[in-house]
Design a protein around this motif. Structure first.
Motif, PDB file in Angstrom:
ATOM      1  N   GLU A  25     -11.663 -11.948  -0.515  1.00  0.00           N
ATOM      2  CA  GLU A  25     -11.064 -10.612  -0.599  1.00  0.00           C
ATOM      3  C   GLU A  25      -9.970 -10.486   0.457  1.00  0.00           C
ATOM      4  O   GLU A  25     -10.160 -10.864   1.612  1.00  0.00           O
ATOM      5  CB  GLU A  25     -12.125  -9.543  -0.324  1.00  0.00           C
ATOM      6  CG  GLU A  25     -13.198  -9.453  -1.370  1.00  0.00           C
ATOM      7  CD  GLU A  25     -12.743  -8.708  -2.611  1.00  0.00           C
ATOM      8  OE1 GLU A  25     -11.953  -7.755  -2.499  1.00  0.00           O
ATOM      9  OE2 GLU A  25     -13.187  -9.104  -3.697  1.00  0.00           O
ATOM     10  N   TYR A  26      -8.849  -9.933   0.043  1.00  0.00           N
ATOM     11  CA  TYR A  26      -7.752  -9.663   0.958  1.00  0.00           C
ATOM     12  C   TYR A  26      -7.362  -8.195   0.822  1.00  0.00           C
ATOM     13  O   TYR A  26      -7.580  -7.577  -0.214  1.00  0.00           O
ATOM     14  CB  TYR A  26      -6.544 -10.544   0.637  1.00  0.00           C
ATOM     15  CG  TYR A  26      -6.793 -11.993   0.927  1.00  0.00           C
ATOM     16  CD1 TYR A  26      -6.452 -12.540   2.150  1.00  0.00           C
ATOM     17  CD2 TYR A  26      -7.395 -12.816  -0.021  1.00  0.00           C
ATOM     18  CE1 TYR A  26      -6.697 -13.875   2.429  1.00  0.00           C
ATOM     19  CE2 TYR A  26      -7.647 -14.148   0.247  1.00  0.00           C
ATOM     20  CZ  TYR A  26      -7.297 -14.669   1.475  1.00  0.00           C
ATOM     21  OH  TYR A  26      -7.551 -15.986   1.739  1.00  0.00           O
ATOM     22  N   CYS A  27      -6.784  -7.677   1.863  1.00  0.00           N
ATOM     23  CA  CYS A  27      -6.366  -6.280   1.888  1.00  0.00           C
ATOM     24  C   CYS A  27      -4.850  -6.236   2.028  1.00  0.00           C
ATOM     25  O   CYS A  27      -4.268  -7.002   2.808  1.00  0.00           O
ATOM     26  CB  CYS A  27      -7.034  -5.606   3.084  1.00  0.00           C
ATOM     27  SG  CYS A  27      -6.535  -3.915   3.329  1.00  0.00           S
ATOM     28  N   ILE A  28      -4.203  -5.366   1.282  1.00  0.00           N
ATOM     29  CA  ILE A  28      -2.757  -5.189   1.433  1.00  0.00           C
ATOM     30  C   ILE A  28      -2.543  -4.412   2.731  1.00  0.00           C
ATOM     31  O   ILE A  28      -2.874  -3.241   2.837  1.00  0.00           O
ATOM     32  CB  ILE A  28      -2.143  -4.451   0.237  1.00  0.00           C
ATOM     33  CG1 ILE A  28      -2.373  -5.257  -1.048  1.00  0.00           C
ATOM     34  CG2 ILE A  28      -0.649  -4.201   0.473  1.00  0.00           C
ATOM     35  CD1 ILE A  28      -1.933  -4.561  -2.320  1.00  0.00           C
ATOM     36  N   SER A  29      -2.029  -5.120   3.743  1.00  0.00           N
ATOM     37  CA  SER A  29      -1.902  -4.526   5.072  1.00  0.00           C
ATOM     38  C   SER A  29      -0.479  -4.060   5.393  1.00  0.00           C
ATOM     39  O   SER A  29      -0.296  -3.245   6.287  1.00  0.00           O
ATOM     40  CB  SER A  29      -2.369  -5.518   6.139  1.00  0.00           C
ATOM     41  OG  SER A  29      -1.620  -6.711   6.068  1.00  0.00           O
ATOM     42  N   GLU A  30       0.496  -4.581   4.681  1.00  0.00           N
ATOM     43  CA  GLU A  30       1.889  -4.187   4.892  1.00  0.00           C
ATOM     44  C   GLU A  30       2.628  -4.213   3.564  1.00  0.00           C
ATOM     45  O   GLU A  30       2.289  -4.999   2.677  1.00  0.00           O
ATOM     46  CB  GLU A  30       2.623  -5.166   5.813  1.00  0.00           C
ATOM     47  CG  GLU A  30       2.100  -5.313   7.205  1.00  0.00           C
ATOM     48  CD  GLU A  30       2.850  -6.418   7.952  1.00  0.00           C
ATOM     49  OE1 GLU A  30       4.101  -6.307   8.071  1.00  0.00           O
ATOM     50  OE2 GLU A  30       2.200  -7.377   8.388  1.00  0.00           O
ATOM     51  N   ALA A  31       3.640  -3.384   3.459  1.00  0.00           N
ATOM     52  CA  ALA A  31       4.530  -3.394   2.299  1.00  0.00           C
ATOM     53  C   ALA A  31       5.924  -3.045   2.803  1.00  0.00           C
ATOM     54  O   ALA A  31       6.112  -2.003   3.413  1.00  0.00           O
ATOM     55  CB  ALA A  31       4.075  -2.396   1.247  1.00  0.00           C
ATOM     56  N   ALA A  91       7.194   5.216  -1.952  1.00  0.00           N
ATOM     57  CA  ALA A  91       5.903   5.920  -1.976  1.00  0.00           C
ATOM     58  C   ALA A  91       4.862   5.136  -2.779  1.00  0.00           C
ATOM     59  O   ALA A  91       3.700   5.026  -2.366  1.00  0.00           O
ATOM     60  CB  ALA A  91       6.079   7.320  -2.555  1.00  0.00           C
ATOM     61  N   GLU A  92       5.279   4.570  -3.917  1.00  0.00           N
ATOM     62  CA  GLU A  92       4.358   3.781  -4.735  1.00  0.00           C
ATOM     63  C   GLU A  92       3.927   2.518  -3.999  1.00  0.00           C
ATOM     64  O   GLU A  92       2.747   2.148  -4.003  1.00  0.00           O
ATOM     65  CB  GLU A  92       5.026   3.416  -6.058  1.00  0.00           C
ATOM     66  CG  GLU A  92       4.109   2.737  -7.045  1.00  0.00           C
ATOM     67  CD  GLU A  92       4.818   2.425  -8.364  1.00  0.00           C
ATOM     68  OE1 GLU A  92       4.154   1.814  -9.220  1.00  0.00           O
ATOM     69  OE2 GLU A  92       5.997   2.766  -8.532  1.00  0.00           O
ATOM     70  N   ALA A  93       4.878   1.842  -3.345  1.00  0.00           N
ATOM     71  CA  ALA A  93       4.545   0.631  -2.587  1.00  0.00           C
ATOM     72  C   ALA A  93       3.584   0.957  -1.449  1.00  0.00           C
ATOM     73  O   ALA A  93       2.589   0.258  -1.247  1.00  0.00           O
ATOM     74  CB  ALA A  93       5.814  -0.011  -2.043  1.00  0.00           C
ATOM     75  N   LYS A  94       3.842   2.023  -0.727  1.00  0.00           N
ATOM     76  CA  LYS A  94       2.977   2.412   0.401  1.00  0.00           C
ATOM     77  C   LYS A  94       1.605   2.866  -0.079  1.00  0.00           C
ATOM     78  O   LYS A  94       0.618   2.723   0.639  1.00  0.00           O
ATOM     79  CB  LYS A  94       3.640   3.504   1.239  1.00  0.00           C
ATOM     80  CG  LYS A  94       4.955   3.113   1.872  1.00  0.00           C
ATOM     81  CD  LYS A  94       4.801   2.046   2.922  1.00  0.00           C
ATOM     82  CE  LYS A  94       6.144   1.713   3.554  1.00  0.00           C
ATOM     83  NZ  LYS A  94       6.114   0.607   4.463  1.00  0.00           N
ATOM     84  N   SER A  95       1.515   3.384  -1.308  1.00  0.00           N
ATOM     85  CA  SER A  95       0.214   3.821  -1.828  1.00  0.00           C
ATOM     86  C   SER A  95      -0.725   2.639  -2.074  1.00  0.00           C
ATOM     87  O   SER A  95      -1.931   2.818  -2.207  1.00  0.00           O
ATOM     88  CB  SER A  95       0.381   4.631  -3.115  1.00  0.00           C
ATOM     89  OG  SER A  95       0.721   3.776  -4.196  1.00  0.00           O
ATOM     90  N   ARG A  96      -0.179   1.434  -2.129  1.00  0.00           N
ATOM     91  CA  ARG A  96      -1.002   0.230  -2.342  1.00  0.00           C
ATOM     92  C   ARG A  96      -1.625  -0.295  -1.044  1.00  0.00           C
ATOM     93  O   ARG A  96      -2.479  -1.173  -1.081  1.00  0.00           O
ATOM     94  CB  ARG A  96      -0.162  -0.857  -3.002  1.00  0.00           C
ATOM     95  CG  ARG A  96       0.251  -0.461  -4.407  1.00  0.00           C
ATOM     96  CD  ARG A  96       1.079  -1.536  -5.069  1.00  0.00           C
ATOM     97  NE  ARG A  96       1.296  -1.178  -6.465  1.00  0.00           N
ATOM     98  CZ  ARG A  96       2.458  -1.250  -7.077  1.00  0.00           C
ATOM     99  NH1 ARG A  96       3.528  -1.670  -6.427  1.00  0.00           N
ATOM    100  NH2 ARG A  96       2.569  -0.906  -8.342  1.00  0.00           N
ATOM    101  N   LEU A  97      -1.175   0.232   0.094  1.00  0.00           N
ATOM    102  CA  LEU A  97      -1.746  -0.198   1.374  1.00  0.00           C
ATOM    103  C   LEU A  97      -3.246   0.089   1.385  1.00  0.00           C
ATOM    104  O   LEU A  97      -3.695   1.146   0.958  1.00  0.00           O
ATOM    105  CB  LEU A  97      -1.064   0.509   2.544  1.00  0.00           C
ATOM    106  CG  LEU A  97       0.397   0.159   2.769  1.00  0.00           C
ATOM    107  CD1 LEU A  97       1.001   1.029   3.861  1.00  0.00           C
ATOM    108  CD2 LEU A  97       0.563  -1.311   3.111  1.00  0.00           C
ATOM    109  N   GLY A  98      -4.019  -0.875   1.846  1.00  0.00           N
ATOM    110  CA  GLY A  98      -5.466  -0.737   1.897  1.00  0.00           C
ATOM    111  C   GLY A  98      -6.179  -1.183   0.627  1.00  0.00           C
ATOM    112  O   GLY A  98      -7.406  -1.305   0.612  1.00  0.00           O
ATOM    113  N   LYS A  99      -5.441  -1.424  -0.447  1.00  0.00           N
ATOM    114  CA  LYS A  99      -6.054  -1.899  -1.699  1.00  0.00           C
ATOM    115  C   LYS A  99      -6.426  -3.376  -1.551  1.00  0.00           C
ATOM    116  O   LYS A  99      -5.821  -4.111  -0.781  1.00  0.00           O
ATOM    117  CB  LYS A  99      -5.083  -1.752  -2.873  1.00  0.00           C
ATOM    118  CG  LYS A  99      -4.573  -0.356  -3.082  1.00  0.00           C
ATOM    119  CD  LYS A  99      -5.465   0.415  -3.981  1.00  0.00           C
ATOM    120  CE  LYS A  99      -4.837   1.789  -4.102  1.00  0.00           C
ATOM    121  NZ  LYS A  99      -5.260   2.736  -4.874  1.00  0.00           N
TER     122      LYS A  99
END
Length: 147
Positions: A28-34, A45-53
């Motif tokens: 499992e990996y977490c999206i930590s930066e975009a 806004a859409e890219a930043k909403s993926r942070l933490g997914k």
């Protein structure tokens, strides 16, 4: 019948030539930066909403930013990161200046079972705990843990 037979032979050859990813990259990996590296349709806004997914790589399932693939095939490759004056790099990330200080370009291609020719997506590895995906104008950095 001829087309199916050729595809079947190609699929067997492709899976025989694909280098399995090292087990240390499964998990499992977490999206930590975009961050944006070029144009695309994705808004900030859409890219930043993926942070933490989460994004998951396993031998039975790939769960990505926008798609889940059952029974994926992975191809692992590593090549020197050569920058030669006047030559356009083959890898898009190198061309765009994304993590340019790497000595090697190490990548994992993710294939859908029905298409072993063109990867669905490609991840480039920065180190054992961090890699990234280029997706619609943004660099999504994946980490083993989100901080």
């Amino acid at each position: 019948m001829f087309k199916f037979y050729n595809f079947f032979l190609f699929a067997i050859c492709m899976s025989a030539n694909a280098i399995e990813i090292p087990k240390k990259y499964y998990g499992e990996y977490c999206i930590s930066e975009a961050f944006k590296y070029r144009g695309g349709l994705t808004t900030e806004a859409e890219a930043k909403s993926r942070l933490g997914k989460n994004v998951s790589l396993s031998n039975t399932q790939y769960v990505g930013i926008s798609k889940t693939i059952e029974s994926p095939t992975y191809k692992y490759s590593k090549s020197p990161n050569k920058v030669v004056e006047g030559q356009v790099p083959v890898r898009a990330s190198q061309f765009w200046g994304v993590f340019p200080a790497r000595t090697h370009l190490t990548q994992i291609d993710v294939f859908e079972p029905e298409d072993l020719v063109y990867p669905y997506t490609t991840f480039e590895i920065v180190n054992d705990n961090k890699f990234f995906e280029l997706y619609d104008g943004y660099v999504y950095v994946l980490s083993k843990s989100c901080l």
